[in-house]
Design a protein around this motif. Sequence first.
Motif, PDB file in Angstrom:
ATOM      1  N   THR A  47       0.850  -1.191  -0.010  1.00  0.00           N
ATOM      2  CA  THR A  47       0.030   0.074   0.079  1.00  0.00           C
ATOM      3  C   THR A  47       0.943   1.367   0.116  1.00  0.00           C
ATOM      4  O   THR A  47       1.966   0.986   0.340  1.00  0.00           O
ATOM      5  N   VAL A  48       0.406   2.468  -0.338  1.00  0.00           N
ATOM      6  CA  VAL A  48       0.786   3.810  -0.361  1.00  0.00           C
ATOM      7  C   VAL A  48       0.838   4.172   1.038  1.00  0.00           C
ATOM      8  O   VAL A  48      -0.066   4.135   1.803  1.00  0.00           O
ATOM      9  N   GLU A  49       2.083   4.666   1.715  1.00  0.00           N
ATOM     10  CA  GLU A  49       2.188   5.122   3.020  1.00  0.00           C
ATOM     11  C   GLU A  49       3.170   6.211   3.079  1.00  0.00           C
ATOM     12  O   GLU A  49       3.594   6.802   1.915  1.00  0.00           O
ATOM     13  N   ILE A 226       6.287  10.070   0.861  1.00  0.00           N
ATOM     14  CA  ILE A 226       5.343   9.134   0.216  1.00  0.00           C
ATOM     15  C   ILE A 226       6.498   7.978  -0.162  1.00  0.00           C
ATOM     16  O   ILE A 226       7.342   8.113  -0.780  1.00  0.00           O
ATOM     17  N   TRP A 227       6.003   6.824   0.098  1.00  0.00           N
ATOM     18  CA  TRP A 227       6.617   5.528  -0.244  1.00  0.00           C
ATOM     19  C   TRP A 227       5.598   4.473  -0.312  1.00  0.00           C
ATOM     20  O   TRP A 227       4.457   4.577   0.149  1.00  0.00           O
ATOM     21  N   ILE A 228       6.264   3.222  -1.072  1.00  0.00           N
ATOM     22  CA  ILE A 228       5.416   1.973  -1.018  1.00  0.00           C
ATOM     23  C   ILE A 228       5.905   0.952   0.164  1.00  0.00           C
ATOM     24  O   ILE A 228       6.901   0.634   0.196  1.00  0.00           O
ATOM     25  N   GLN A 229       4.932   0.647   0.842  1.00  0.00           N
ATOM     26  CA  GLN A 229       5.166  -0.396   1.719  1.00  0.00           C
ATOM     27  C   GLN A 229       4.638  -1.785   1.153  1.00  0.00           C
ATOM     28  O   GLN A 229       3.472  -1.929   1.031  1.00  0.00           O
ATOM     29  N   ALA A 230       5.614  -2.458   0.839  1.00  0.00           N
ATOM     30  CA  ALA A 230       5.033  -3.877   0.375  1.00  0.00           C
ATOM     31  C   ALA A 230       5.649  -5.160   0.937  1.00  0.00           C
ATOM     32  O   ALA A 230       6.404  -5.056   1.928  1.00  0.00           O
ATOM     33  N   ARG A 277       8.453  -7.035   5.047  1.00  0.00           N
ATOM     34  CA  ARG A 277       8.089  -5.966   4.577  1.00  0.00           C
ATOM     35  C   ARG A 277       9.358  -5.169   3.858  1.00  0.00           C
ATOM     36  O   ARG A 277      10.547  -5.107   4.548  1.00  0.00           O
ATOM     37  N   VAL A 278       8.945  -4.597   3.185  1.00  0.00           N
ATOM     38  CA  VAL A 278      10.298  -3.665   2.167  1.00  0.00           C
ATOM     39  C   VAL A 278       9.387  -2.227   1.874  1.00  0.00           C
ATOM     40  O   VAL A 278       8.159  -2.277   1.619  1.00  0.00           O
ATOM     41  N   TRP A 279      10.408  -1.189   1.773  1.00  0.00           N
ATOM     42  CA  TRP A 279       9.696   0.090   1.741  1.00  0.00           C
ATOM     43  C   TRP A 279      10.422   0.633   0.451  1.00  0.00           C
ATOM     44  O   TRP A 279      11.782   0.665   0.341  1.00  0.00           O
ATOM     45  N   MET A 280       9.681   0.931  -0.576  1.00  0.00           N
ATOM     46  CA  MET A 280      10.241   1.611  -1.947  1.00  0.00           C
ATOM     47  C   MET A 280       9.834   2.887  -2.129  1.00  0.00           C
ATOM     48  O   MET A 280       8.888   3.536  -1.825  1.00  0.00           O
ATOM     49  N   THR A 281      11.144   3.863  -2.439  1.00  0.00           N
ATOM     50  CA  THR A 281      10.664   5.156  -2.669  1.00  0.00           C
ATOM     51  C   THR A 281      10.249   5.196  -4.290  1.00  0.00           C
ATOM     52  O   THR A 281      10.572   4.262  -4.938  1.00  0.00           O
ATOM     53  N   CYS A 282       9.689   6.373  -4.393  1.00  0.00           N
ATOM     54  CA  CYS A 282       8.899   6.257  -5.980  1.00  0.00           C
ATOM     55  C   CYS A 282       9.524   7.593  -6.604  1.00  0.00           C
ATOM     56  O   CYS A 282       9.534   8.704  -6.081  1.00  0.00           O
ATOM     57  N   ALA A 283      10.167   7.428  -7.696  1.00  0.00           N
ATOM     58  CA  ALA A 283      10.927   8.535  -8.395  1.00  0.00           C
ATOM     59  C   ALA A 283      10.016   9.494  -9.369  1.00  0.00           C
ATOM     60  O   ALA A 283       9.883  10.591  -9.446  1.00  0.00           O
ATOM     61  N   ASP A 284       8.945   8.908  -9.899  1.00  0.00           N
ATOM     62  CA  ASP A 284       8.111   9.457 -10.925  1.00  0.00           C
ATOM     63  C   ASP A 284       6.563   9.146 -10.763  1.00  0.00           C
ATOM     64  O   ASP A 284       5.809   9.319 -11.558  1.00  0.00           O
ATOM     65  N   CYS A 285       6.325   8.785  -9.301  1.00  0.00           N
ATOM     66  CA  CYS A 285       4.985   8.676  -9.136  1.00  0.00           C
ATOM     67  C   CYS A 285       4.066  10.055  -9.164  1.00  0.00           C
ATOM     68  O   CYS A 285       4.834  11.112  -9.021  1.00  0.00           O
ATOM     69  N   PRO A 286       2.755  10.098  -9.335  1.00  0.00           N
ATOM     70  CA  PRO A 286       2.145  11.246  -9.336  1.00  0.00           C
ATOM     71  C   PRO A 286       1.965  12.145  -8.129  1.00  0.00           C
ATOM     72  O   PRO A 286       2.525  11.901  -7.072  1.00  0.00           O
ATOM     73  N   ALA A 287       2.025  13.498  -8.502  1.00  0.00           N
ATOM     74  CA  ALA A 287       2.140  14.320  -7.375  1.00  0.00           C
ATOM     75  C   ALA A 287       0.967  14.015  -6.189  1.00  0.00           C
ATOM     76  O   ALA A 287       1.305  14.361  -5.014  1.00  0.00           O
ATOM     77  N   GLU A 288      -0.092  13.484  -6.789  1.00  0.00           N
ATOM     78  CA  GLU A 288      -1.357  13.319  -5.753  1.00  0.00           C
ATOM     79  C   GLU A 288      -1.358  11.693  -5.436  1.00  0.00           C
ATOM     80  O   GLU A 288      -1.727  11.133  -6.334  1.00  0.00           O
ATOM     81  N   MET A 289      -1.037  11.335  -4.314  1.00  0.00           N
ATOM     82  CA  MET A 289      -0.906  10.130  -3.879  1.00  0.00           C
ATOM     83  C   MET A 289      -1.979   9.843  -2.839  1.00  0.00           C
ATOM     84  O   MET A 289      -2.155  10.550  -1.912  1.00  0.00           O
ATOM     85  N   PHE A 290      -2.627   8.723  -2.510  1.00  0.00           N
ATOM     86  CA  PHE A 290      -3.558   8.406  -1.526  1.00  0.00           C
ATOM     87  C   PHE A 290      -3.215   7.081  -0.524  1.00  0.00           C
ATOM     88  O   PHE A 290      -2.787   6.185  -0.868  1.00  0.00           O
ATOM     89  N   LEU A 291      -3.068   7.677   0.621  1.00  0.00           N
ATOM     90  CA  LEU A 291      -2.736   6.677   1.704  1.00  0.00           C
ATOM     91  C   LEU A 291      -3.444   5.349   1.554  1.00  0.00           C
ATOM     92  O   LEU A 291      -4.659   5.606   1.367  1.00  0.00           O
TER      93      LEU A 291
END
Length: 381
Positions: A47-49, A226-230, A277-291
């Motif tokens: 999920t987006v966190e 903002i990052w992705i927790q997978a 669990r791993v956390w990934m940063t996002c280089a080109d994700c949209p400016a508007e993200m939803f937790l």
Amino acid sequence: MRRIWLTGILLAAAAAAGFLFLTERPLTVAVVQPEHDVALRIYGLGTVEARILSRTGFEVGAALASLAADAGDSVARGQELAVLHSAVQEARVARAQAAVAANEANLAKAEAALVRARVMLAQREVANRRLQNLVQRDVASVQRAEEAQRDEDVARADLAVAEADVAVIRAQSLDAAAALRQEEALLAHHRLLAPYDALLVARHAETGAVVKAGDPIFTLIDPATIWIQAYVDEERAGQLAIGQPGTIRLRSQPSAEFHGTIARIGIESDRVNEERRVWMTCADCPAEMFLGEQAEVRILTGTRTTALMVPEVAISGFDGHRGMVWTVQDGRLARAELTFGARDDRGRVEVTGGLPEGATIVAGPPKGAAEGRRARISEAP
């Protein structure tokens, strides 16, 4: 009778021919072909966190006088978010200020008394010295000399008392100043300020509500974190490393693919789901993200110039390292135990050893397979 006997022979011959046809006819099987430039990826679902998320509130309790922000607002560090009713605390500040002023007046009075005591002591010292000289010349009486010495001693004691009074009042002034700073700090706590440049995720209270110390008023995040927790299967997690690149797909944008890197790997696995669990940063994700939005990640753990990738469904007795597969050698089926290495996100495992010379691996468990049965190789799937 002869006709019945011939019919039986024909039926037996037909059954034998059918059996031989079903069991001895060549099976058509697909085999695994070597692949080039193979990318080894690991699949994860998460999920987006936000790395920096705060549920912020007041350090004191009172009724909410006003709210200056709402969910979805962007706020700057130090910006006012909410205010509590503060009349009682303002009165305490005023009282502390009065105490400071009173101590300043008392200190001025004590310092004036100290100056007077020093002057009196100096005067008594001069008078005492003069009378002591007169006594030595028999001009003044001994009684007057004793009285002069007593007056000097009393003046010196008065000076010590005045100095002590000044020290006490100065200490009281420090205490009054500290009490004033404390009351002013408590008054400042009646205003809730943004701790950093933030995006407000939620508002938990409304104007007029009485809140206690520590009750969350807003949930806010730092949008830059903002990052992705997978979650990744433990069986594959051993290939993960900080800095590995990966692709990200958001559920709300399934046709778009974004790119990121592993920023953190959890040091504790889920004991129930057997996931890490791993956390990934996002280089080109949209400016508007939803937790909380679902996201799929595929992490690149390595590449192979050439590799044999066998579907896991074709392996029996697989323990993560070894397993049995069907092979085709010299046109006949045979079982072979192979060793395996890395896996990819397509349910395949890399062959690392054990394949006999000249044998090819069957890509799927063939129906009706038996050791030694003839096999015909079809095109790879």
